[in-house]
Motif scaffolding. Structure first.
Motif, short mmCIF file in Angstrom:
data_model
loop_
_atom_site.label_atom_id
_atom_site.label_comp_id
_atom_site.label_asym_id
_atom_site.label_seq_id
_atom_site.Cartn_x
_atom_site.Cartn_y
_atom_site.Cartn_z
N ALA A 67 -5.50 7.15 23.30
CA ALA A 67 -4.89 8.46 23.11
C ALA A 67 -4.77 8.70 21.61
O ALA A 67 -4.62 7.75 20.83
N MET A 68 -4.87 9.96 21.21
CA MET A 68 -4.79 10.31 19.79
C MET A 68 -3.68 11.32 19.59
O MET A 68 -3.44 12.19 20.44
N GLY A 69 -3.03 11.22 18.44
CA GLY A 69 -1.92 12.13 18.19
C GLY A 69 -1.85 12.56 16.73
O GLY A 69 -2.48 11.95 15.86
N TRP A 70 -1.12 13.63 16.53
CA TRP A 70 -0.80 14.10 15.18
C TRP A 70 0.71 14.15 15.03
O TRP A 70 1.42 14.64 15.93
N PHE A 71 1.16 13.68 13.89
CA PHE A 71 2.57 13.74 13.51
C PHE A 71 2.65 14.35 12.13
O PHE A 71 1.64 14.43 11.42
N ARG A 72 3.85 14.76 11.75
CA ARG A 72 4.01 15.30 10.40
C ARG A 72 5.37 14.92 9.84
O ARG A 72 6.32 14.69 10.59
N GLN A 73 5.42 14.87 8.53
CA GLN A 73 6.67 14.53 7.85
C GLN A 73 6.85 15.45 6.66
O GLN A 73 6.07 15.40 5.70
N SER A 123 -9.30 11.09 27.84
CA SER A 123 -10.32 11.88 28.54
C SER A 123 -10.22 13.36 28.25
O SER A 123 -11.00 14.14 28.79
N GLU A 124 -9.28 13.77 27.40
CA GLU A 124 -9.02 15.19 27.09
C GLU A 124 -8.40 15.94 28.26
O GLU A 124 -8.24 17.16 28.18
N ALA A 125 -8.04 15.22 29.33
CA ALA A 125 -7.47 15.90 30.48
C ALA A 125 -6.04 16.36 30.23
O ALA A 125 -5.57 17.32 30.84
N ASP A 126 -5.35 15.68 29.34
CA ASP A 126 -3.94 15.99 29.06
C ASP A 126 -3.73 16.20 27.58
O ASP A 126 -4.25 15.43 26.75
N THR A 127 -2.95 17.21 27.26
CA THR A 127 -2.50 17.43 25.90
C THR A 127 -1.01 17.72 25.93
O THR A 127 -0.45 18.11 26.96
N ASN A 128 -0.37 17.52 24.80
CA ASN A 128 1.06 17.76 24.69
C ASN A 128 1.34 18.27 23.29
O ASN A 128 0.71 17.83 22.32
N TYR A 159 0.59 15.31 7.12
CA TYR A 159 0.17 15.17 8.51
C TYR A 159 -0.52 13.83 8.70
O TYR A 159 -1.41 13.46 7.92
N TYR A 160 -0.11 13.13 9.75
CA TYR A 160 -0.63 11.80 10.05
C TYR A 160 -1.35 11.81 11.39
O TYR A 160 -0.86 12.38 12.38
N CYS A 161 -2.46 11.14 11.43
CA CYS A 161 -3.19 10.88 12.66
C CYS A 161 -2.74 9.53 13.21
O CYS A 161 -2.46 8.60 12.43
N ALA A 162 -2.66 9.42 14.52
CA ALA A 162 -2.23 8.16 15.13
C ALA A 162 -3.04 7.88 16.39
O ALA A 162 -3.55 8.80 17.03
N ALA A 163 -3.13 6.60 16.73
CA ALA A 163 -3.87 6.17 17.92
C ALA A 163 -3.06 5.13 18.68
O ALA A 163 -2.37 4.30 18.08
N ASP A 164 -3.16 5.19 19.99
CA ASP A 164 -2.47 4.21 20.82
C ASP A 164 -3.06 4.26 22.22
O ASP A 164 -3.63 5.27 22.63
N HIS A 165 -2.83 3.18 22.97
CA HIS A 165 -3.30 3.18 24.35
C HIS A 165 -2.43 4.07 25.23
O HIS A 165 -2.86 4.54 26.27
#
Length: 121
Positions: free
Chosen positions: A32-38, A53-58, A93-99
């Motif tokens: 899963a990939m995410g964006w955060f910001r500070q 799979s791009e099936a879910d976004t939040n 803005y930070y990019c992040a990755a996790d399972h």
């Protein structure tokens, strides 16, 4: 997983920018990939996430309807299209990755170095 962010465009209120995050290392499509910001003097906050799979976004409520997260697994890249920019979108803005597909900041294992986004009024 190594993550490198970049930004295209000029940050003006009402305008648009696109952030990119290029990933290398382990299989990108498994994460899963995410964006955060500070913002200055604030804690890092969740912006958007997309599952493998791009099936879910939040999205965070503050950006819903203005920002769109997407990914191209063939290019090992995740994007954040930012429209209708506001000065309060100014942040690193930070990019992040996790399972895991989650909004919880502390759950994400891999982080980029961050890229500055400044939105002028």
């Amino acid at each position: 997983v190594q993550l490198v962010e970049s930004v295209v465009g000029l940050g003006q209120a009402g305008g648009s920018l696109r952030l990119s995050c290029a990933a290398s290392g382990r299989s990108f499509s498994n994460y899963a990939m995410g964006w955060f910001r500070q913002a200055p003097r604030k804690e890092r906050e969740f912006v958007a996430a997309i599952n493998w799979s791009e099936a879910d976004t939040n999205y965070a409520g503050s950006v819903k309807g203005r920002f769109t997260i997407s990914r191209d697994n063939a290019k090992n890249t995740v994007y954040l299209q930012m429209n209708s920019l506001k000065p309060e979108d100014t942040a690193v803005y930070y990019c992040a990755a996790d399972h895991m597909f989650t909004t919880i900041r502390t759950a994400w294992d891999y982080w980029g170095q961050g890229t500055q986004v400044t939105v002028s009024s």
